[in-house]
Design a protein around this motif. Structure first.
Motif, PDB file in Angstrom:
ATOM      1  N   ILE A   1       0.842  -1.204   0.000  1.00 10.41           N
ATOM      2  CA  ILE A   1       0.000   0.000   0.000  1.00 10.41           C
ATOM      3  C   ILE A   1       0.875   1.251   0.000  1.00 10.41           C
ATOM      4  O   ILE A   1       0.647   2.190  -0.772  1.00 10.41           O
ATOM      5  N   LEU A   2       1.894   1.268   0.843  1.00  6.63           N
ATOM      6  CA  LEU A   2       2.785   2.425   0.924  1.00  6.63           C
ATOM      7  C   LEU A   2       3.578   2.604  -0.365  1.00  6.63           C
ATOM      8  O   LEU A   2       3.739   3.734  -0.857  1.00  6.63           O
ATOM      9  N   ASP A   3       4.060   1.502  -0.939  1.00 15.34           N
ATOM     10  CA  ASP A   3       4.825   1.576  -2.182  1.00 15.34           C
ATOM     11  C   ASP A   3       3.968   2.071  -3.345  1.00 15.34           C
ATOM     12  O   ASP A   3       4.411   2.896  -4.149  1.00 15.34           O
ATOM     13  N   GLU A   4       2.730   1.600  -3.414  1.00 18.50           N
ATOM     14  CA  GLU A   4       1.830   2.040  -4.484  1.00 18.50           C
ATOM     15  C   GLU A   4       1.545   3.539  -4.381  1.00 18.50           C
ATOM     16  O   GLU A   4       1.312   4.203  -5.389  1.00 18.50           O
ATOM     17  N   ALA A   5       1.564   4.061  -3.161  1.00 19.51           N
ATOM     18  CA  ALA A   5       1.312   5.492  -2.946  1.00 19.51           C
ATOM     19  C   ALA A   5       2.614   6.310  -3.025  1.00 19.51           C
ATOM     20  O   ALA A   5       2.592   7.513  -2.793  1.00 19.51           O
ATOM     21  N   HIS A   6       3.724   5.645  -3.338  1.00 16.65           N
ATOM     22  CA  HIS A   6       5.043   6.288  -3.426  1.00 16.65           C
ATOM     23  C   HIS A   6       5.426   6.983  -2.125  1.00 16.65           C
ATOM     24  O   HIS A   6       5.994   8.078  -2.131  1.00 16.65           O
ATOM     25  N   ILE A   7       5.094   6.350  -1.019  1.00 13.96           N
ATOM     26  CA  ILE A   7       5.449   6.869   0.295  1.00 13.96           C
ATOM     27  C   ILE A   7       6.775   6.228   0.699  1.00 13.96           C
ATOM     28  O   ILE A   7       6.865   5.004   0.808  1.00 13.96           O
ATOM     29  N   PRO A   8       7.801   7.047   0.898  1.00 13.60           N
ATOM     30  CA  PRO A   8       9.114   6.473   1.229  1.00 13.60           C
ATOM     31  C   PRO A   8       9.120   5.855   2.626  1.00 13.60           C
ATOM     32  O   PRO A   8       8.390   6.283   3.512  1.00 13.60           O
ATOM     33  N   ARG A   9       9.958   4.851   2.784  1.00 12.76           N
ATOM     34  CA  ARG A   9      10.102   4.191   4.078  1.00 12.76           C
ATOM     35  C   ARG A   9      10.894   5.095   5.008  1.00 12.76           C
ATOM     36  O   ARG A   9      11.861   5.731   4.600  1.00 12.76           O
TER      37      ARG A   9
END
Length: 72
Positions: A42-50
């Motif tokens: 979900i985070l990767d699809e939203a381009h939210i960096p770790r």
């Protein structure tokens, strides 16, 4: 049987992660998402960096007396 994640769950995962106040496991419990991998998808699809994880080098316990408490 594959369990589908709702758009509301995805939005809540992103919101909670960006607050930086919850662990991935806590986000799973709060949103009902059952896997860490799904959270990261979900985070990767939203381009939210770790966020970087800090390495704790020492844990301490501090006692504060009333005078210091009043200053703080």
């Amino acid at each position: 049987m594959k369990i589908l994640i709702t758009d509301e769950q995805k939005e809540e995962v992103k919101r909670l992660y960006l607050l930086q106040k919850h662990t991935i496991r806590q986000i799973m419990e709060l949103t009902g998402v059952r896997s860490e991998q799904t959270i990261y998808v979900i985070l990767d699809e939203a381009h939210i960096p770790r966020f970087k994880t800090r390495n704790i080098v020492r844990r301490i316990s501090v006692g504060i007396d009333e005078e210091l408490n009043n200053i703080i």
